[in-house]
Enzyme design. Structure first.
Site, PDB file in Angstrom:
ATOM      1  N   ARG A   1       0.832  -1.209   0.000  1.00 44.44           N
ATOM      2  CA  ARG A   1       0.000   0.000   0.000  1.00 44.44           C
ATOM      3  C   ARG A   1       0.866   1.259   0.000  1.00 44.44           C
ATOM      4  O   ARG A   1       0.541   2.254  -0.652  1.00 44.44           O
ATOM      5  CB  ARG A   1      -0.941  -0.032   1.224  1.00 44.44           C
ATOM      6  CG  ARG A   1      -1.916   1.117   1.272  1.00 44.44           C
ATOM      7  CD  ARG A   1      -2.995   0.919   2.352  1.00 44.44           C
ATOM      8  NE  ARG A   1      -3.639   2.195   2.649  1.00 44.44           N
ATOM      9  CZ  ARG A   1      -3.601   2.811   3.831  1.00 44.44           C
ATOM     10  NH1 ARG A   1      -2.991   2.258   4.860  1.00 44.44           N
ATOM     11  NH2 ARG A   1      -4.194   3.973   3.987  1.00 44.44           N
TER      12      ARG A   1
ATOM     13  N   HIS B   1       0.582   4.150  -2.785  1.00 45.84           N
ATOM     14  CA  HIS B   1       0.223   5.537  -2.450  1.00 45.84           C
ATOM     15  C   HIS B   1       1.345   6.520  -2.790  1.00 45.84           C
ATOM     16  O   HIS B   1       1.089   7.693  -3.054  1.00 45.84           O
ATOM     17  CB  HIS B   1      -0.177   5.659  -0.982  1.00 45.84           C
ATOM     18  CG  HIS B   1      -1.576   5.197  -0.723  1.00 45.84           C
ATOM     19  ND1 HIS B   1      -2.349   5.686   0.294  1.00 45.84           N
ATOM     20  CD2 HIS B   1      -2.353   4.293  -1.385  1.00 45.84           C
ATOM     21  CE1 HIS B   1      -3.547   5.095   0.271  1.00 45.84           C
ATOM     22  NE2 HIS B   1      -3.560   4.244  -0.733  1.00 45.84           N
TER      23      HIS B   1
ATOM     24  N   TRP C   1     -10.527  -8.601   2.318  1.00 48.59           N
ATOM     25  CA  TRP C   1     -11.302  -8.859   1.096  1.00 48.59           C
ATOM     26  C   TRP C   1     -11.387 -10.362   0.790  1.00 48.59           C
ATOM     27  O   TRP C   1     -12.305 -10.802   0.124  1.00 48.59           O
ATOM     28  CB  TRP C   1     -10.654  -8.164  -0.097  1.00 48.59           C
ATOM     29  CG  TRP C   1     -10.746  -6.677  -0.111  1.00 48.59           C
ATOM     30  CD1 TRP C   1     -11.715  -5.933  -0.744  1.00 48.59           C
ATOM     31  CD2 TRP C   1      -9.856  -5.731   0.473  1.00 48.59           C
ATOM     32  NE1 TRP C   1     -11.460  -4.587  -0.576  1.00 48.59           N
ATOM     33  CE2 TRP C   1     -10.335  -4.434   0.169  1.00 48.59           C
ATOM     34  CE3 TRP C   1      -8.674  -5.840   1.246  1.00 48.59           C
ATOM     35  CZ2 TRP C   1      -9.683  -3.269   0.588  1.00 48.59           C
ATOM     36  CZ3 TRP C   1      -8.037  -4.675   1.668  1.00 48.59           C
ATOM     37  CH2 TRP C   1      -8.537  -3.417   1.344  1.00 48.59           C
TER      38      TRP C   1
HETATM   39  C1  HEM Z   1      -6.018  -1.084   1.630  1.00 47.76           C
HETATM   40  C2  HEM Z   1      -8.830   1.968  -0.875  1.00 47.76           C
HETATM   41  C3  HEM Z   1      -6.614   0.629  -4.969  1.00 47.76           C
HETATM   42  C4  HEM Z   1      -3.431  -1.916  -2.388  1.00 47.76           C
HETATM   43  C5  HEM Z   1      -6.954  -0.142   1.305  1.00 47.76           C
HETATM   44  C6  HEM Z   1      -7.836   0.492   2.234  1.00 47.76           C
HETATM   45  C7  HEM Z   1      -8.645   1.329   1.547  1.00 47.76           C
HETATM   46  C8  HEM Z   1      -8.261   1.252   0.158  1.00 47.76           C
HETATM   47  C9  HEM Z   1      -9.755   2.218   2.109  1.00 47.76           C
HETATM   48  C10 HEM Z   1      -7.858   0.215   3.746  1.00 47.76           C
HETATM   49  C11 HEM Z   1      -6.736   0.956   4.464  1.00 47.76           C
HETATM   50  C12 HEM Z   1      -6.711   0.601   5.929  1.00 47.76           C
HETATM   51  O1  HEM Z   1      -7.732   0.837   6.611  1.00 47.76           O
HETATM   52  O2  HEM Z   1      -5.699   0.057   6.405  1.00 47.76           O
HETATM   53  C13 HEM Z   1      -8.523   1.813  -2.215  1.00 47.76           C
HETATM   54  C14 HEM Z   1      -9.259   2.417  -3.305  1.00 47.76           C
HETATM   55  C15 HEM Z   1      -8.638   2.031  -4.468  1.00 47.76           C
HETATM   56  C16 HEM Z   1      -7.517   1.189  -4.087  1.00 47.76           C
HETATM   57  C17 HEM Z   1     -10.459   3.330  -3.148  1.00 47.76           C
HETATM   58  C18 HEM Z   1      -8.994   2.314  -5.893  1.00 47.76           C
HETATM   59  C19 HEM Z   1     -10.212   2.573  -6.331  1.00 47.76           C
HETATM   60  C20 HEM Z   1      -5.484  -0.081  -4.610  1.00 47.76           C
HETATM   61  C21 HEM Z   1      -4.402  -0.428  -5.497  1.00 47.76           C
HETATM   62  C22 HEM Z   1      -3.496  -1.134  -4.762  1.00 47.76           C
HETATM   63  C23 HEM Z   1      -4.022  -1.230  -3.419  1.00 47.76           C
HETATM   64  C24 HEM Z   1      -4.327  -0.026  -6.973  1.00 47.76           C
HETATM   65  C25 HEM Z   1      -2.169  -1.718  -5.183  1.00 47.76           C
HETATM   66  C26 HEM Z   1      -1.777  -1.926  -6.412  1.00 47.76           C
HETATM   67  C27 HEM Z   1      -3.946  -2.021  -1.110  1.00 47.76           C
HETATM   68  C28 HEM Z   1      -3.437  -2.941  -0.096  1.00 47.76           C
HETATM   69  C29 HEM Z   1      -4.190  -2.699   1.069  1.00 47.76           C
HETATM   70  C30 HEM Z   1      -5.132  -1.648   0.738  1.00 47.76           C
HETATM   71  C31 HEM Z   1      -2.351  -3.981  -0.275  1.00 47.76           C
HETATM   72  C32 HEM Z   1      -4.082  -3.419   2.415  1.00 47.76           C
HETATM   73  C33 HEM Z   1      -3.194  -2.667   3.362  1.00 47.76           C
HETATM   74  C34 HEM Z   1      -3.047  -3.350   4.711  1.00 47.76           C
HETATM   75  O3  HEM Z   1      -3.405  -4.515   4.867  1.00 47.76           O
HETATM   76  O4  HEM Z   1      -2.527  -2.692   5.602  1.00 47.76           O
HETATM   77  N1  HEM Z   1      -7.217   0.349   0.039  1.00 47.76           N
HETATM   78  N2  HEM Z   1      -7.489   1.075  -2.723  1.00 47.76           N
HETATM   79  N3  HEM Z   1      -5.215  -0.555  -3.355  1.00 47.76           N
HETATM   80  N4  HEM Z   1      -4.969  -1.275  -0.584  1.00 47.76           N
HETATM   81 FE1  HEM Z   1      -6.267  -0.155  -1.668  1.00 47.76          FE
END
Ligand code: HEM
Length: 288
Positions: A44, A48, A187
């Site tokens: 992440r 970002h 997820w």
């Molecule tokens: C986690 C939103 C696209 C990788 C998250 C979280 C949100 C989010 C709200 C939860 C953060 C937390 O509470 O810890 C989104 C939205 C996206 C998007 C709105 C696009 C429409 C992506 C993309 C990637 C990605 C493109 C990587 C290529 C991740 C990963 C996590 C995460 C790996 C898990 C982090 C953890 O376990 O600490 N995302 N994301 N996301 N996102 Fe996304």
């Protein structure tokens, strides 16, 4: 260490492989943290750092690593990423010659590869910038929005709908945290293994709005233990998105191939590289 001592020494692929290896070791040494791996949060961070890119002005992206500075570090979208930046600082102390942008993106590569995902071609070349290079708030996607917003945000970076859908498959990994985004839960059932489960679950499960005091999110009707964000769910609703999401649900190899290409491109947005070809870093398993 030669790379540290000599001023004019240019680090080699072997030097970057050492950094990769250290990241991979730290990732696994997560104890009770989340699902036992720092991989998802490191992924992440890489996303970002890169996803702030704006094609029209050629600003943002992983060059300069501006998330080190306030106010970008404090943008709501980046909540919780101090954990990942702290881990990366440990690596930086051991390999001070690497730039933060190279370090964070290499972390994303290590996360995907070590959790069983495809090889991500990667090369160094980012330099450390200043607080004045930081990007304005609002460049990263807002999970509460619809398909139009998702298309707009990824198109601003220069991605097609197909690439946007492929990139979102990273949500097979990790989870949402109440105290970070406000959302809650993973997820997939295997949040530390890179799979196409995100897409299969989107289509195979019935998703219903969760009844709770938190932000609007969906839960699977059967176990109520998995979640989808509104922006995840639109991949099944928008006809253009749906076509690609269905294809990735049906064909894991296709997803792996397209994710690798799109993610490698994401990490290089706005980065002025010298001519060198990207490398394939070896996983810890391959070096045994
Ligand atoms: C986690 C939103 C696209 C990788 C998250 C979280 C949100 C989010 C709200 C939860 C953060 C937390 O509470 O810890 C989104 C939205 C996206 C998007 C709105 C696009 C429409 C992506 C993309 C990637 C990605 C493109 C990587 C290529 C991740 C990963 C996590 C995460 C790996 C898990 C982090 C953890 O376990 O600490 N995302 N994301 N996301 N996102 Fe996304």
């Amino acid at each position: 260490q030669a790379a540290k001592a000599a001023v004019n020494y240019t680090p080699t692929k072997a030097d970057y492989q050492k950094v990769y290896n250290r990241i991979a070791e730290i990732m696994d040494d997560a104890g009770e943290y989340d699902d036992g791996s720092y991989g998802p949060v490191l992924l992440r961070l890489a996303w970002h750092a890169s996803g702030t890119y704006d094609k029209a002005t050629n600003t943002g992206g992983s060059n300069y690593a501006t998330m080190r500075f306030d106010p970008e570090a404090l943008h709501a979208a980046n909540a919780g990423l101090a954990v990942a930046r702290g881990l990366m600082d440990q690596v930086k102390r051991e390999f001070p010659w690497i730039s933060y942008g190279d370090l964070w993106t290499l972390g994303g590569v290590a996360a995907v590869q070590e959790m069983g995902g495809p090889k991500i071609p990667w090369r160094p070349g980012r330099i450390d910038g200043y607080a004045r290079d930081a990007t304005p708030d609002g460049r990263l996607p807002d999970a509460a929005q619809g398909a139009g917003h998702v298309k707009e945000i990824f198109a601003r970076m220069g991605f097609t709908d197909q690439e946007a859908v492929a990139l979102c498959g990273a949500h097979a990994l990790g989870r949402c945290h109440r105290d970070r985004s406000g959302y809650d839960g993973p997820w997939t059932f295997s949040p530390t293994t890179f799979t196409n489960d995100y897409y299969t679950l989107l289509f195979d499960e019935s998703w219903v709005w969760k009844k709770w005091g938190g932000p609007k999110q969906l839960e699977d009707k059967k176990t109520r233990s998995l979640m989808m964000l509104p922006t995840d769910y639109v991949l099944t609703q928008d006809t253009h998105f749906k076509k690609h999401a269905k294809a990735y649900a049906a064909d894991s190899a296709l997803f792996f191939r397209d994710f690798s290409a799109a993610f490698a491109r994401l990490l290089e947005l706005g980065v002025p590289f010298a001519a060198a070809e990207p490398w394939e870093m070896r996983s810890l398993d391959e070096q045994k």
